[in-house]
Design a protein around this motif. Structure first.
Motif, PDB file in Angstrom:
ATOM      1  N   LEU A  72      34.977  45.733  36.912  1.00  0.00           N
ATOM      2  CA  LEU A  72      34.794  46.855  37.846  1.00  0.00           C
ATOM      3  C   LEU A  72      33.535  46.682  38.680  1.00  0.00           C
ATOM      4  O   LEU A  72      33.534  46.936  39.883  1.00  0.00           O
ATOM      5  CB  LEU A  72      34.712  48.159  37.069  1.00  0.00           C
ATOM      6  CG  LEU A  72      36.044  48.823  36.772  1.00  0.00           C
ATOM      7  CD1 LEU A  72      35.846  49.981  35.826  1.00  0.00           C
ATOM      8  CD2 LEU A  72      36.679  49.305  38.059  1.00  0.00           C
ATOM      9  N   ARG A  73      32.450  46.238  38.039  1.00  0.00           N
ATOM     10  CA  ARG A  73      31.205  46.053  38.789  1.00  0.00           C
ATOM     11  C   ARG A  73      31.344  44.959  39.822  1.00  0.00           C
ATOM     12  O   ARG A  73      30.762  45.040  40.899  1.00  0.00           O
ATOM     13  CB  ARG A  73      30.078  45.713  37.826  1.00  0.00           C
ATOM     14  CG  ARG A  73      29.644  46.938  37.118  1.00  0.00           C
ATOM     15  CD  ARG A  73      28.352  46.776  36.425  1.00  0.00           C
ATOM     16  NE  ARG A  73      28.140  48.007  35.689  1.00  0.00           N
ATOM     17  CZ  ARG A  73      27.243  48.168  34.757  1.00  0.00           C
ATOM     18  NH1 ARG A  73      26.448  47.181  34.445  1.00  0.00           N
ATOM     19  NH2 ARG A  73      27.133  49.315  34.148  1.00  0.00           N
ATOM     20  N   MET A  74      32.102  43.928  39.456  1.00  0.00           N
ATOM     21  CA  MET A  74      32.354  42.855  40.420  1.00  0.00           C
ATOM     22  C   MET A  74      33.057  43.425  41.652  1.00  0.00           C
ATOM     23  O   MET A  74      32.683  43.138  42.784  1.00  0.00           O
ATOM     24  CB  MET A  74      33.211  41.783  39.746  1.00  0.00           C
ATOM     25  CG  MET A  74      33.605  40.649  40.632  1.00  0.00           C
ATOM     26  SD  MET A  74      34.683  39.523  39.757  1.00  0.00           S
ATOM     27  CE  MET A  74      36.218  40.432  39.817  1.00  0.00           C
ATOM     28  N   LYS A  75      34.066  44.285  41.415  1.00  0.00           N
ATOM     29  CA  LYS A  75      34.783  44.887  42.536  1.00  0.00           C
ATOM     30  C   LYS A  75      33.875  45.817  43.334  1.00  0.00           C
ATOM     31  O   LYS A  75      33.921  45.865  44.552  1.00  0.00           O
ATOM     32  CB  LYS A  75      35.990  45.673  42.026  1.00  0.00           C
ATOM     33  CG  LYS A  75      37.113  44.792  41.527  1.00  0.00           C
ATOM     34  CD  LYS A  75      38.284  45.624  41.084  1.00  0.00           C
ATOM     35  CE  LYS A  75      39.448  44.760  40.676  1.00  0.00           C
ATOM     36  NZ  LYS A  75      40.591  45.573  40.222  1.00  0.00           N
ATOM     37  N   GLN A  76      33.042  46.575  42.623  1.00  0.00           N
ATOM     38  CA  GLN A  76      32.152  47.531  43.296  1.00  0.00           C
ATOM     39  C   GLN A  76      31.136  46.847  44.190  1.00  0.00           C
ATOM     40  O   GLN A  76      30.704  47.411  45.187  1.00  0.00           O
ATOM     41  CB  GLN A  76      31.408  48.366  42.252  1.00  0.00           C
ATOM     42  CG  GLN A  76      32.181  49.574  41.806  1.00  0.00           C
ATOM     43  CD  GLN A  76      31.554  50.248  40.614  1.00  0.00           C
ATOM     44  OE1 GLN A  76      30.675  49.706  39.961  1.00  0.00           O
ATOM     45  NE2 GLN A  76      32.021  51.435  40.308  1.00  0.00           N
ATOM     46  N   TYR A 124      33.028  36.817  37.552  1.00  0.00           N
ATOM     47  CA  TYR A 124      32.738  36.397  38.920  1.00  0.00           C
ATOM     48  C   TYR A 124      33.977  35.832  39.588  1.00  0.00           C
ATOM     49  O   TYR A 124      34.897  35.357  38.934  1.00  0.00           O
ATOM     50  CB  TYR A 124      31.567  35.419  38.980  1.00  0.00           C
ATOM     51  CG  TYR A 124      31.702  34.149  38.172  1.00  0.00           C
ATOM     52  CD1 TYR A 124      31.540  34.160  36.802  1.00  0.00           C
ATOM     53  CD2 TYR A 124      31.957  32.937  38.794  1.00  0.00           C
ATOM     54  CE1 TYR A 124      31.629  33.000  36.057  1.00  0.00           C
ATOM     55  CE2 TYR A 124      32.046  31.769  38.062  1.00  0.00           C
ATOM     56  CZ  TYR A 124      31.884  31.806  36.693  1.00  0.00           C
ATOM     57  OH  TYR A 124      31.981  30.644  35.975  1.00  0.00           O
ATOM     58  N   GLY A 125      33.979  35.918  40.903  1.00  0.00           N
ATOM     59  CA  GLY A 125      35.132  35.457  41.664  1.00  0.00           C
ATOM     60  C   GLY A 125      34.760  35.354  43.134  1.00  0.00           C
ATOM     61  O   GLY A 125      33.608  35.542  43.504  1.00  0.00           O
ATOM     62  N   GLN A 146      39.563  42.556  50.157  1.00  0.00           N
ATOM     63  CA  GLN A 146      40.985  42.876  50.028  1.00  0.00           C
ATOM     64  C   GLN A 146      41.637  42.141  48.864  1.00  0.00           C
ATOM     65  O   GLN A 146      42.697  42.520  48.397  1.00  0.00           O
ATOM     66  CB  GLN A 146      41.699  42.536  51.338  1.00  0.00           C
ATOM     67  CG  GLN A 146      41.387  43.549  52.423  1.00  0.00           C
ATOM     68  CD  GLN A 146      41.725  43.043  53.796  1.00  0.00           C
ATOM     69  OE1 GLN A 146      41.215  42.024  54.235  1.00  0.00           O
ATOM     70  NE2 GLN A 146      42.596  43.750  54.475  1.00  0.00           N
ATOM     71  N   LEU A 147      40.990  41.068  48.423  1.00  0.00           N
ATOM     72  CA  LEU A 147      41.540  40.286  47.319  1.00  0.00           C
ATOM     73  C   LEU A 147      40.385  39.521  46.679  1.00  0.00           C
ATOM     74  O   LEU A 147      39.486  39.066  47.363  1.00  0.00           O
ATOM     75  CB  LEU A 147      42.597  39.314  47.865  1.00  0.00           C
ATOM     76  CG  LEU A 147      43.230  38.296  46.923  1.00  0.00           C
ATOM     77  CD1 LEU A 147      44.148  38.999  45.938  1.00  0.00           C
ATOM     78  CD2 LEU A 147      44.016  37.256  47.697  1.00  0.00           C
ATOM     79  N   ILE A 148      40.395  39.406  45.368  1.00  0.00           N
ATOM     80  CA  ILE A 148      39.385  38.583  44.698  1.00  0.00           C
ATOM     81  C   ILE A 148      40.113  37.480  43.938  1.00  0.00           C
ATOM     82  O   ILE A 148      40.933  37.771  43.067  1.00  0.00           O
ATOM     83  CB  ILE A 148      38.509  39.417  43.756  1.00  0.00           C
ATOM     84  CG1 ILE A 148      37.798  40.515  44.540  1.00  0.00           C
ATOM     85  CG2 ILE A 148      37.467  38.539  43.073  1.00  0.00           C
ATOM     86  CD1 ILE A 148      36.984  41.451  43.696  1.00  0.00           C
ATOM     87  N   GLY A 174      29.717  40.484  38.655  1.00  0.00           N
ATOM     88  CA  GLY A 174      29.484  41.746  37.954  1.00  0.00           C
ATOM     89  C   GLY A 174      29.158  41.444  36.510  1.00  0.00           C
ATOM     90  O   GLY A 174      29.768  40.562  35.910  1.00  0.00           O
ATOM     91  N   SER A 175      28.162  42.121  35.963  1.00  0.00           N
ATOM     92  CA  SER A 175      27.838  41.842  34.565  1.00  0.00           C
ATOM     93  C   SER A 175      27.360  43.101  33.862  1.00  0.00           C
ATOM     94  O   SER A 175      26.929  44.065  34.496  1.00  0.00           O
ATOM     95  CB  SER A 175      26.778  40.758  34.458  1.00  0.00           C
ATOM     96  OG  SER A 175      25.536  41.268  34.823  1.00  0.00           O
TER      97      SER A 175
END
Lengths: 150, 104
Positions: A104-108, A143-144, A114-116, A64-65
């Motif tokens: 948030l974008r990374m999660k989206q 990132y993750g 379920q986990l990052i 996400g960036s």
């Protein structure tokens, strides 16, 4: 007369920056808080590997960036702060917003995760103004590795 | 191609190492975006044009990295890292690298 016009222009930019900037920031924080609640169930952690009791089904790289710019008024305030030293509050909120937005974008980008794990956050300044030492805008990259359990 | 920024692919085992693979791209912003960004610099907020530009470029760097990994016969890349550096006024280099491996 010419100086007066210049001064008026400068004051106009400051006012525009102050009003639009604060409205923008409030709106952005509101949206960040709302989305953070929505994605509360997906923890993003900086562990290097999966906790031992978890069996992994799938994993995937997530990114996400965002690029966020500071407004004219705050940039001016930062120059003033530079004279007296201390906390640069205008920049603190800029960086805070950018980091939270990037995470948030990374999660989206992977809503079913379920986990990052192994989340890294990197900041790069994309300097626009030619004046030395002033930052126009910053890019934050998060990132993750997204994990789904068995 | 499995990608991960952890040292292994979670839930899999590494069988073979193929060494470092990398991808990079240098991008310049175009004048229309620059003009909009100049306006946004007054009122603050997200520079959508730049965000998209950097996302696209990063994707391209990753594609190049993946191609390189495919060439050597890997099926996964682990320990991926990203870095951004501005090399000239108005241009940025996006670089990513990782270790190509075979997992089972």
């Amino acid at each position: 007369m010419e100086e007066l016009i210049q001064l008026g222009f400068f004051a106009g930019l400051l006012m525009l920056g102050y009003f639009w900037g604060s409205v923008n920031e409030r709106r952005h924080y509101h949206s960040i808080r709302r989305r953070e609640k929505k994605y509360q169930s997906v923890p993003a952690v900086s562990f290097k590997s999966v906790p031992a009791n978890i069996e992994v089904k799938t994993s995937k790289l997530v990114i996400g960036s965002t690029v966020i710019s500071i407004d004219y008024f705050k940039r001016f305030m930062a120059v003033l702060y530079n004279l007296v030293g201390g906390r640069l509050k205008p920049y603190e909120s800029l960086l805070d917003r950018a980091r939270r937005e990037a995470i948030l974008r990374m999660k989206q980008s992977s809503p079913k995760a379920q986990l990052i794990i192994n989340v890294r956050v990197e900041t790069a300044s994309i300097s626009k103004s030619s004046r030395k030492g002033t930052v126009g805008s910053i890019e934050v990259l998060a990132y993750g590795t997204a994990i789904n359990y068995k | 191609m499995l990608l991960s920024n952890t040292e292994t692919i979670p839930g899999k085992e590494i069988r073979e190492f193929y060494g470092l693979v990398a991808g990079s791209t240098v991008r310049a912003k175009h004048i229309g975006r620059d003009f909009m960004a100049g306006l946004k610099n007054i009122i603050g907020g997200e520079l959508t044009g730049y965000s998209e530009l950097l996302q696209d470029s990063r994707q391209e760097a990753m594609n190049r990295m993946e191609e390189q990994a495919k060439k050597v016969g890997a099926n996964a890349i682990v320990n991926i890292r990203f870095s951004t550096s501005s090399i000239a006024q108005g241009a940025a280099e996006l670089y990513c690298y990782g270790t190509a491996v075979k997992v089972e």
